[in-house]
Write an enzyme that holds these catalytic residues in place. Structure first.
Site, mmCIF file in Angstrom:
data_model
loop_
_atom_site.group_PDB
_atom_site.id
_atom_site.type_symbol
_atom_site.label_atom_id
_atom_site.label_comp_id
_atom_site.label_asym_id
_atom_site.label_seq_id
_atom_site.Cartn_x
_atom_site.Cartn_y
_atom_site.Cartn_z
ATOM 1 N N CYS A 261 -32.112 -43.830 16.711
ATOM 2 C CA CYS A 261 -30.947 -44.459 17.310
ATOM 3 C C CYS A 261 -30.225 -43.483 18.257
ATOM 4 C CB CYS A 261 -30.010 -45.007 16.240
ATOM 5 S SG CYS A 261 -28.810 -46.199 16.850
ATOM 6 N N HIS B 286 -33.652 -48.285 13.088
ATOM 7 C CA HIS B 286 -33.340 -47.464 11.910
ATOM 8 C C HIS B 286 -34.472 -47.535 10.880
ATOM 9 C CE1 HIS B 286 -29.092 -46.479 12.850
ATOM 10 N NE2 HIS B 286 -29.219 -47.557 13.610
ATOM 11 N N GLU C 15 -35.019 -45.720 8.461
ATOM 12 C CA GLU C 15 -34.590 -45.263 7.130
ATOM 13 C C GLU C 15 -34.100 -46.421 6.253
ATOM 14 O OE1 GLU C 15 -30.691 -45.256 9.398
ATOM 15 O OE2 GLU C 15 -32.824 -44.942 9.808
#
Length: 255
Positions: A112, A219, A221
């Site tokens: 990001c 993202h 994660e």
């Protein structure tokens, strides 16, 4: 026993009990520790740029995390006001870390804001999405709840032969992309790896570096086990930190 590689994880400026602090989301540390099978090393960004080369010299790879702050427009030659909070220390020190890592031949991965930082560090520019016609549901309009990252999912088209296509094994991905800034002019030596439905650049890689320089606007994660390409991101980060690189891509020059 083989020692696990060290991956530097960039911290962000925060306020904790009214005091300035440096913070990293646990999801990033878990991604490095569990999915990349590496040791995360938190790097505060409130320090002198002159420290960057020494810090990079101790690491095997660098991970530029996302955050809720914009890059200061002055960093890429714009006089427009920022549309979200900024992090001056991270802008300065993060830029120095990126340059030091590339010069030292260390892998650099971005998430990001990390994608935006890499682009600016290599001479690119950004545009603000909330002040433009691209302020759509998955590009963080003013009323977006940034805690609901998966509320802004959309598909991206992956460039054939790109680094992303080779380690993800796919030409179309479903991603969760929440951001206030996007690439306008691509930085020197960078290639587009994926684009969103409105042409927003969603993944990039460097074409002339010793070690991989790769970043995504989404993202990986968040719930990585639910998406094979997000798991592949972390797996490849760990492999790159062990100096197990993909061969250089034969990419056509991006328009």
């Amino acid at each position: 026993m083989q020692q696990r590689p060290l991956i530097g994880v960039i911290a962000c400026e925060r306020q904790v009990e009214g005091e300035p602090a440096q913070a990293v989301k646990h999801r990033y540390l878990e991604g490095v520790e569990r999915l990349a099978n590496s040791v995360p090393v938190i790097i505060p960004t409130n320090q002198a740029e002159a420290n960057a080369a020494e810090i990079v010299g101790r690491l095997d790879a660098l991970l530029l995390t996302g955050s809720g702050s914009n890059i200061e427009p002055v960093r890429y030659g714009s006089s427009a006001p920022a549309q979200a909070p900024t992090d001056h220390g991270r802008d300065l020190f993060g830029h120095a870390l990126i340059r030091a890592a590339i010069d030292a031949g260390k892998p650099v991965f971005g998430i990001c804001r990390g994608l935006q930082e890499i682009n600016v560090a290599l001479g690119g520019t950004l545009r603000d999405l909330r002040a433009a016609d691209l302020a759509q549901k998955h590009h963080a309009p003013a009323e977006a709840d940034l805690g609901d990252t998966f509320g802004y999912g959309h598909k991206v088209d992956v460039v054939a032969g790109s680094m992303l296509q080779r380690f993800s094994g796919s030409e179309a991905l479903e991603v969760n992309s929440v951001h206030y800034q996007a690439i306008d002019r691509l930085g020197e030596g960078l290639a587009v790896n994926a684009t969103g439905p409105e042409g927003v650049i969603e993944a990039i890689s460097a074409t002339g570096t010793t070690a991989p320089v790769f970043a995504v606007q989404w993202h990986p994660e968040w719930r990585p086990e639910g998406r094979a390409h997000d798991l592949a991101f972390w797996n490849y980060l760990g492999e790159a930190a062990r100096a197990d690189y993909l061969p250089a891509a034969q990419l056509e020059k991006n328009a």
